[in-house]
Design an enzyme around this catalytic site. Sequence first.
Site, PDB file in Angstrom:
ATOM      1  N   GLU A   1      -0.731  -1.168  -5.166  1.00 29.53           N
ATOM      2  CA  GLU A   1      -2.128  -0.688  -5.122  1.00 29.53           C
ATOM      3  C   GLU A   1      -2.320   0.232  -3.928  1.00 29.53           C
ATOM      4  O   GLU A   1      -3.004   1.247  -4.012  1.00 29.53           O
ATOM      5  CB  GLU A   1      -3.095  -1.875  -5.016  1.00 29.53           C
ATOM      6  N   GLU A   2      -1.695  -0.129  -2.818  1.00 28.32           N
ATOM      7  CA  GLU A   2      -1.966   0.592  -1.568  1.00 28.32           C
ATOM      8  C   GLU A   2      -1.481   2.044  -1.604  1.00 28.32           C
ATOM      9  O   GLU A   2      -1.934   2.863  -0.820  1.00 28.32           O
ATOM     10  CB  GLU A   2      -1.347  -0.140  -0.375  1.00 28.32           C
TER      11      GLU A   2
ATOM     12  N   HIS B   1      -6.025  -3.229   6.931  1.00 27.06           N
ATOM     13  CA  HIS B   1      -4.851  -2.396   7.212  1.00 27.06           C
ATOM     14  C   HIS B   1      -4.420  -2.438   8.679  1.00 27.06           C
ATOM     15  O   HIS B   1      -3.930  -1.440   9.212  1.00 27.06           O
ATOM     16  CB  HIS B   1      -5.099  -0.932   6.790  1.00 27.06           C
TER      17      HIS B   1
ATOM     18  N   HIS C   1      -4.273  -7.502  -5.834  1.00 32.80           N
ATOM     19  CA  HIS C   1      -2.923  -6.909  -5.685  1.00 32.80           C
ATOM     20  C   HIS C   1      -2.064  -7.704  -4.713  1.00 32.80           C
ATOM     21  O   HIS C   1      -2.549  -8.205  -3.708  1.00 32.80           O
ATOM     22  CB  HIS C   1      -2.975  -5.424  -5.333  1.00 32.80           C
TER      23      HIS C   1
ATOM     24  N   ASP D   1      -6.196  -8.477   2.610  1.00 33.32           N
ATOM     25  CA  ASP D   1      -6.003  -7.350   1.695  1.00 33.32           C
ATOM     26  C   ASP D   1      -4.587  -7.348   1.185  1.00 33.32           C
ATOM     27  O   ASP D   1      -3.700  -6.809   1.823  1.00 33.32           O
ATOM     28  CB  ASP D   1      -6.330  -6.047   2.418  1.00 33.32           C
TER      29      ASP D   1
END
Length: 481
Positions: free
Chosen positions: A333-334, A431, A287, A299
């Site tokens: 996505e998140e 994150h 993503h 990420d």
Amino acid sequence: MSMMTLPIIMHVWFTVLVSVSFAYHNDVDINKVRKEIDALKGDAEKIINLSVYGAAQNQSYNRLAELTDKFGYRLAGSQTLEDAIDYMLDQLKADGLENVHGEEAMVPHWVRGDESAVMLLPRRHPLPMLGLGYSIGTGPRGILADVIIVKTFDELEARASEVPGKIVVYNQDYKGYGISVAYRSQGASRAAKLGAVASLIRSVTPLSVDSPHTGMQSYESGVKKIPTACITVEDAEMMWRMSQRGERIQIFLNMSAENLPDKMSRNTVAEIKGSLYPEQVVLVSGHLDSWDVGQGAMDDGGGAFISWQALSLVKQLGLRPKRTLRMVLWTAEEFGGIGSQSYYQNHKKNVKNFDLVMESDIGTFTPTGINFTGNGNASKIMTEVLKLLSPINASTLYGNAGGEDIAPWMSAGVPGASLNNDNDKYFYFHHTNGDTMTVQDPVAMNLCSAVWAVTAYTVANLDDILPGDRYVNYNIKLTQH
Ligand SMILES: *[C@@H]1O[C@H](CO)[C@@H](O)[C@H](O)[C@H]1NC(C)=O
Ligand SMILES: *[C@@H]1O[C@H](CO)[C@@H](O)[C@H](O)[C@H]1NC(C)=O
Ligand SMILES: *[C@@H]1O[C@H](CO)[C@@H](O)[C@H](O)[C@H]1NC(C)=O
Ligand SMILES: *[C@@H]1O[C@H](CO)[C@@H](O)[C@H](O)[C@H]1NC(C)=O
Ligand SMILES: *[C@@H]1O[C@H](CO)[C@@H](O)[C@H](O)[C@H]1NC(C)=O
Ligand SMILES: *[C@@H]1O[C@H](CO)[C@@H](O)[C@H](O)[C@H]1NC(C)=O
Ligand SMILES: [Zn+2]
């Protein structure tokens, strides 16, 4: 003519006529598959050579560094993400890939705004914090309240009478991300049901250097929404110790987070068209969106860029497999796999042509192999495919592919694969503001790119599509045609 044709026709026939679903398995002639794979060994070596030792060494890392240094983080709903998508479309075209385009998807538009938390009693101490995705704000006057701190939901329930009017702080032990994340995702509503005014959650990580970790949370429908954020492990433990000593704790929380109307975003697509069965697809993905902290390099910049690299390596070698290689960089996505759900809705009518769906979203550290979800016959084939990766020690086939963005396809019976890598440190950075290029390693990305390219290219080049029960979960839509 493919051996698949007859069973496909028969299956559709039965589905339409009697509306029953049934599973079928193609038996595998493993010796024939071994011969096919043996014939592809030279191509696999070329891919590995190019990525790990040759001219494409460090290319995926360098390309990712350009994106992340230029744009920084890429939150769903933001103009920065859309600019990054435009940049990617240009880069993919310049790389000579085919059918490069964006596919629209509506995505949430949550903005963090200014936020702060300060412990005022028993002494003044600023609390590093990050509001959680979809959280509401406190309003400009903030929330000043006493704290009740608990380690578990059971403890919260047992002390329900103390909760009204308080800020609930969760100091849950870390028992693995998949388990402990429940406090982040459900903590606000569980506290609100008992009358809490806000909730603060210990960051979900096995290691902390005083850094809060953000992430998504979900409000339960029908429950009052209260502001919610993560605080550091260090502060959660300190307040736990204070409360054990009977000290009164008071916090002032001020968050201006807002949920704005949804916005249009795009999934980013590029292909190498198949030479023999162009309609059949091996999909590789990661993503492009990220949280609004750090650079979103790990990420999921890493997963996105090894997916681009998989196609790029095949293209650079002038190879063209029998089936189409399709790269998709998901959006949002998140916020709960929003872009990939939209993609599934738009493409599910074509599920029988999805050979294998692959996702990398748990780090691109040194690869060890892939996790695979599929039936026993498909697993036998994949075991043979993975042997091509023994030169780089990444030939292990594990069970249970994971990944939010390929989950809809796997539940429709499409075989799925996710990258397995030495990702012990993944949740240290996940994150946080520490998710930057500094976490990424060019050598590991070369290896991951080779794993991704060899797996996708080889599967796309076999005589037959991987066996699987792609029609069972699909017959409702088929009968509507
Ligand atoms: C890969 O590289 C090695 C070492 O440079 C070389 O011996 C081998 O022939 C190469 N293989 C292919 C398929 O190009
Ligand atoms: C790739 O990165 C590694 C690790 O930083 C470095 O040792 C190597 O020289 C780089 N290769 C190229 C071609 O830049
Ligand atoms: C809360 O934060 C907002 C935004 O920064 C600020 O305007 C407001 O004055 C703050 N409220 C209090 C009571 O400090
Ligand atoms: C492979 O498919 C055949 C034929 O449907 C079936 O009998 C067999 O059990 C399958 N093998 C595995 C390992 O799933
Ligand atoms: C694979 O493992 C062998 C044996 O431990 C080692 O010599 C080799 O360098 C490894 N290859 C790669 C690409 O990591
Ligand atoms: C992949 O396999 C490993 C080893 O069995 C397992 O620990 C891991 O949870 C699997 N990954 C996913 C995403 O399920
Ligand atoms: Zn991710």
